[in-house]
Write an enzyme that holds these catalytic residues in place. Structure first.
Site, PDB file in Angstrom:
ATOM      1  N   LEU A 378       0.810  -1.213   0.000  1.00 16.88           N
ATOM      2  CA  LEU A 378       0.000   0.000   0.000  1.00 16.88           C
ATOM      3  C   LEU A 378       0.844   1.263   0.000  1.00 16.88           C
ATOM      4  O   LEU A 378       0.451   2.274  -0.587  1.00 16.88           O
ATOM      5  CB  LEU A 378      -0.953  -0.024   1.200  1.00 16.88           C
ATOM      6  CG  LEU A 378      -2.101  -1.036   1.040  1.00 16.88           C
ATOM      7  CD1 LEU A 378      -1.673  -2.442   1.433  1.00 16.88           C
ATOM      8  CD2 LEU A 378      -3.321  -0.633   1.834  1.00 16.88           C
ATOM      9  N   ASP A 379       2.010   1.221   0.630  1.00 14.25           N
ATOM     10  CA  ASP A 379       2.888   2.385   0.661  1.00 14.25           C
ATOM     11  C   ASP A 379       3.380   2.706  -0.747  1.00 14.25           C
ATOM     12  O   ASP A 379       3.347   3.865  -1.191  1.00 14.25           O
ATOM     13  CB  ASP A 379       4.064   2.093   1.596  1.00 14.25           C
ATOM     14  CG  ASP A 379       4.614   3.339   2.271  1.00 14.25           C
ATOM     15  OD1 ASP A 379       4.156   4.449   1.956  1.00 14.25           O
ATOM     16  OD2 ASP A 379       5.509   3.203   3.134  1.00 14.25           O
TER      17      ASP A 379
END
Length: 640
Positions: A378-379
């Site tokens: 997700l980062d």
């Protein structure tokens, strides 16, 4: 922002131009940026061990590996977990082992010095579980002191209260192959055959090969381990063969076409160890591809050979684009277009492990590495969306649709607490970190402030949409995570400077008025830990001792993070910390090298807090460039 009385405008412009030129010179012809990701010497030591076990010494330059390991020995005699820590026990034991496997005599002065350090720290018996496991593979530790993991764990369905999908992606990718290894408890012959008896501080004859107890509720796992070992000794392990077959199938299914497993050395190393236990031939295509993948993680120079724990081209490219755009490069600059198109081509449209707990979502994320279709994170995904947003690509419609698809995937991955984790949703069964196997305390992947902040920042600056209820829940989570002194913990970067910078950027972008109090407290904390030289720095030791938060030698990356937080907060509140910002900018300008780069010895990336740290070799380049560009843009606009 008013004009500075400290920062020379011409020097600022020159620094930005020099950094731009340096960064542009690092771009690969295919469009990406990619620099070394440095860890400690265990990565190389474990590869030496692997090749010895497989009999594939011809696949790596042994003398260069020895040169590298020797060169990294600290004055204390040990080998460091991160730059400047003076030496760490498990890292030192594994490196000592590797040097002996490479033929270095125990009487060598470097080995004598290392042995003194290791014994002073308690010797092999005080090392971590994974170090002991590596020693057990060659008969230098007894398998009785290694936790047992019954293979039937593989047969538990994903919807059960516990399954392998309740483990973090990195733990899962490393643990499934170890189900095979731990079941067979092999002792492989190696040449030269070695003994490490000299590293037992209490004497080998006095060693108690057993799991440590804590005198609390978690000791139940030690009792369970004894039951598992009883079942192993009497061949009473249920569904053993079925579990092993399922683990083998899982390993084979998750190998990338390029040979990687999970994009990380532990998963790759352990998968190859499992295949060795399963009697695969060294010339089997699965093994050959896996060995080839390892070589692509290695860095070989004229004198040394070292191994990276992972590779970061997507992450480096996204941040390179963000920094170059911030520094004033035109959005349709050819370098940015090449980088943007390369990133678009790396979007993952396959269903990965994340889908076991999130089966209704459609894929659309990005991974950290070149190829890692099972584990988008997700980062990276949020950062790629922010990188693509301002770049003008030939097919803007394609770009927008890809970004929207990514945001829908991100929205589907929100955890029940309101934040986002790195790879999975609701991966938060904390009891797993109490297992004897989990002495790195990294068996789960719960939501964190820094990843949550990245997603919220993306929504704010890219004007992307999610249901307001989800946004409000995420903001509330991020505000709850603020420490009493105004800082935020940094899970993936060192440490509170990293976490606070990201949180300020997020709240400034998504909720500047509603969260003005939290923003002001975060700013006050950053101001409180600025160093006399104008920079910021924080030691990795702050993970073990929070009283050290915000303290350390100034570094380019951490100074840039602090400044990013202060600048974004200033834009949100129109309250400029002029003197502190100017001193920080002046620090970056004054420490820049003639070629436009910055030098940074410290490790400012985090793998597992307290246990594993990283040095991203490009952090000292793109973060300073980004903040210098942001600062210049504010001066040009005359904000304030």
């Amino acid at each position: 922002m008013p004009q500075s009385h400290i920062v020379d405008p011409s020097k600022l412009a020159s620094a930005i131009a020099a950094s731009q030129n340096y960064m542009l010179g690092l771009q690969y012809p295919q469009g990406y940026w990619w620099a070394e990701l440095e860890a400690n010497t265990t990565m190389t030591a474990e590869i030496v061990l692997l090749h010895k076990i497989w009999g594939t010494e011809d696949r790596f330059p042994a003398r260069k590996a020895e040169n590298y390991l020797r060169s990294m020995q600290a004055d204390s005699g040990g080998w460091e977990l991160y730059y400047g820590d003076g030496g760490e026990l498990s890292t030192s034991v594994e490196t000592y082992m590797a040097l002996k496997l490479l033929g270095v005599s125990a009487d060598d002065p470097a080995m004598q010095k290392a042995r003194r350090f290791i014994l002073e720290k308690g010797g092999i018996s005080k090392t971590r579980i994974f170090t002991k496991m590596h020693l057990a593979l060659i008969g230098c530790y007894d398998w009785r002191g290694i936790p047992s993991i019954p293979p039937w764990v593989m047969l538990l369905p994903a919807e059960a209260p516990f399954s392998i999908y309740e483990m973090s992606s990195w733990a899962r990718g490393s643990t499934v192959p170890l189900l095979v290894v731990f079941d067979q408890k092999p002792v492989f012959p190696v040449s030269p055959a070695i003994s490490l008896d000299e590293l037992y501080a209490e004497g080998k004859e006095n060693v108690r090969f057993q799991l440590p107890t804590k005198s609390d509720w978690s000791d139940v796992f030690v009792w369970l381990d004894a039951a598992f070992k009883f079942a192993e000794d009497w061949d009473l392990v249920p569904f053993r063969d079925e579990g092993i077959r399922e683990a083998e199938k899982w390993i084979l299914e998750r190998q990338e076409a390029t040979g990687d497993w999970g994009g990380i050395i532990p998963a790759m190393l352990n998968s190859l160890l499992a295949l060795r236990c399963l009697q695969y031939d060294r010339n089997d295509p699965v093994v050959v591809r896996g060995m080839d993948a390892l070589e692509r993680f290695a860095i070989e120079t004229e004198e040394t050979y070292r191994m990276q724990p992972c590779i970061s081209p997507v992450w480096d490219t996204a941040w390179a684009l963000r920094s170059l755009i911030s520094s004033g490069l035109n959005p349709d600059h050819p370098a940015l277009v090449r980088g943007g198109e390369w990133l678009l081509g790396k979007q993952i449209l396959d269903y990965g492990d994340w889908s076991y707990k999130n089966p209704l979502a459609t894929p659309g994320g990005w991974a950290f590495e070149f190829d890692n279709r099972f584990y988008p994170d997700l980062d990276d995904t949020a950062t790629v969306v922010m990188a693509l947003h301002p770049v003008k690509l030939p097919n803007e419609t394609h770009k927008q649709v890809a970004m929207q698809r990514a945001v829908r995937w991100l929205a589907s991955m929100q955890c029940r607490e309101g934040g986002w984790a790195a790879f999975d949703i609701d991966n938060d069964q904390e009891w797993l970190n109490e297992l004897p196997y989990s002495d790195l305390k990294a068996t789960i992947d719960p939501n964190t402030a820094d990843v949550t902040a990245r997603v919220l920042e993306m929504l704010g600056i890219c004007q992307m949409t999610m249901p307001q209820q989800q946004i409000d829940k995420a903001i509330a989570y991020l505000c709850r995570e603020q420490e009493s002194d105004g800082s935020w913990f940094g899970r993936w970067g060192v440490n509170y400077i990293y976490g606070t910078s990201g949180a300020l950027a997020a709240l400034a972008a998504i909720a500047p008025k509603a969260c003005s109090s939290q923003i002001n407290r975060g700013v006050s904390w950053l101001l409180s830990c600025q160093n006399p030289d104008g920079g910021w720095g924080e030691t990795c030791r702050s993970y073990e001792d929070p009283s050290l938060k915000g303290q350390g030698n100034s570094t380019p990356s951490q100074t840039a993070w602090a400044l990013i937080g202060l600048l974004e907060a200033g834009k949100a509140t129109n309250q400029w910390q002029q003197e502190a910002i100017d001193r920080g900018i002046d620090y970056l300008i004054s420490t820049q090298e003639a070629d436009g780069s910055w030098q940074e010895a410290e490790f400012t990336g985090t793998g597992f807090p307290c246990h594993f740290y990283l040095k991203y070799h490009m952090y000292a380049q793109y973060f300073p460039l980004k903040v210098l560009g942001d600062y210049q843009a504010l001066l040009d606009r005359g904000t304030g």
